[in-house]
Design an enzyme around this catalytic site. Structure first.
Site, mmCIF file in Angstrom:
data_model
loop_
_atom_site.group_PDB
_atom_site.id
_atom_site.type_symbol
_atom_site.label_atom_id
_atom_site.label_comp_id
_atom_site.label_asym_id
_atom_site.label_seq_id
_atom_site.Cartn_x
_atom_site.Cartn_y
_atom_site.Cartn_z
ATOM 1 N N ASP A 170 -18.041 -37.343 52.531
ATOM 2 C CA ASP A 170 -19.456 -36.413 52.148
ATOM 3 C C ASP A 170 -18.754 -35.244 51.556
ATOM 4 O OD1 ASP A 170 -21.916 -36.091 51.902
ATOM 5 O OD2 ASP A 170 -22.193 -36.097 54.321
ATOM 6 N N ASP A 174 -20.560 -31.543 50.935
ATOM 7 C CA ASP A 174 -21.046 -30.539 51.699
ATOM 8 C C ASP A 174 -21.079 -30.563 52.840
ATOM 9 O OD1 ASP A 174 -21.428 -29.167 49.014
ATOM 10 O OD2 ASP A 174 -23.473 -30.421 49.031
#
Ligand SMILES: [Zn+2]
Length: 185
Positions: free
Chosen positions: A7, A9
């Site tokens: 991922d 953020d």
């Protein structure tokens, strides 16, 4: 092949104050995350990012600005001897009904196809529950790292997911066993 799909953020960089990052100056690395990617690389892992960027679909920033944000990220990674092979992103707003917005499976499917790997040999590591849900559709190993945008660990993680405080802690546990993941499964 050892492939980690991260991922962006909350995992590599801190959550944007406004809920999105549309300018390189707003991209701030999570402490230890760049070094953690470097350690994965040195242990032979390919690292790829899969990220939802609905700010594009909403017109909050454009592709040039997103590219500038990623250029900064790649520079900061390189400064630590780390490398992310590619960034796969969903540019759509939630109401566009696409398949690539996580928890939809399309980003993970594209990455698995690009690298020619089975879903079950992929490690999905992220700080959004939808990242793990997307990985779960392909049968990936699931690792929650960090906290979501509200600062909490989601209660509803997919079955089989394990939790760590951040990416560095994941890598510390994953690597001593040669990256085969036995420590986590
Ligand atoms: Zn999409």
């Amino acid at each position: 092949m050892k492939l980690a799909i991260l991922d962006r953020d909350g995992t590599l960089n801190q959550w944007g104050a406004q809920g999105f990052i549309g300018h390189p100056g707003d991209w701030v690395a999570v402490p230890g995350a760049m070094e953690a990617v470097a350690r994965l690389n040195r242990a032979g892992w390919h690292v790829v990012i899969a990220t939802n960027q609905p700010g594009l679909g909403r017109g909050l920033f454009d592709v040039l600005e997103l590219n500038a944000v990623h250029a900064k990220m790649h520079r900061e990674l390189a400064a630590m001897g780390a490398r992310v092979d590619a960034v796969f992103y969903c540019p759509h707003a939630p109401d566009e009904g696409c398949r690539c917005r996580k928890p939809g499976p399309a980003l993970f499917e594209q990455i698995a196809e690009r690298y020619g790997v089975e879903g079950r040999s992929i490690w999905a590591i992220g700080s959004g529950v939808e990242h793990l849900q997307a990985g779960s559709t392909l049968g990936a190993h699931l690792v929650f790292a960090g906290s979501d945008a509200s600062g909490a660990v989601p209660v509803q993680l997919p079955a089989g997911a394990v939790c760590y405080p951040d990416l560095n802690a994941v890598v510390c546990d994953l690597l001593p066993l040669g990256g085969d993941g036995k420590a986590l499964s």
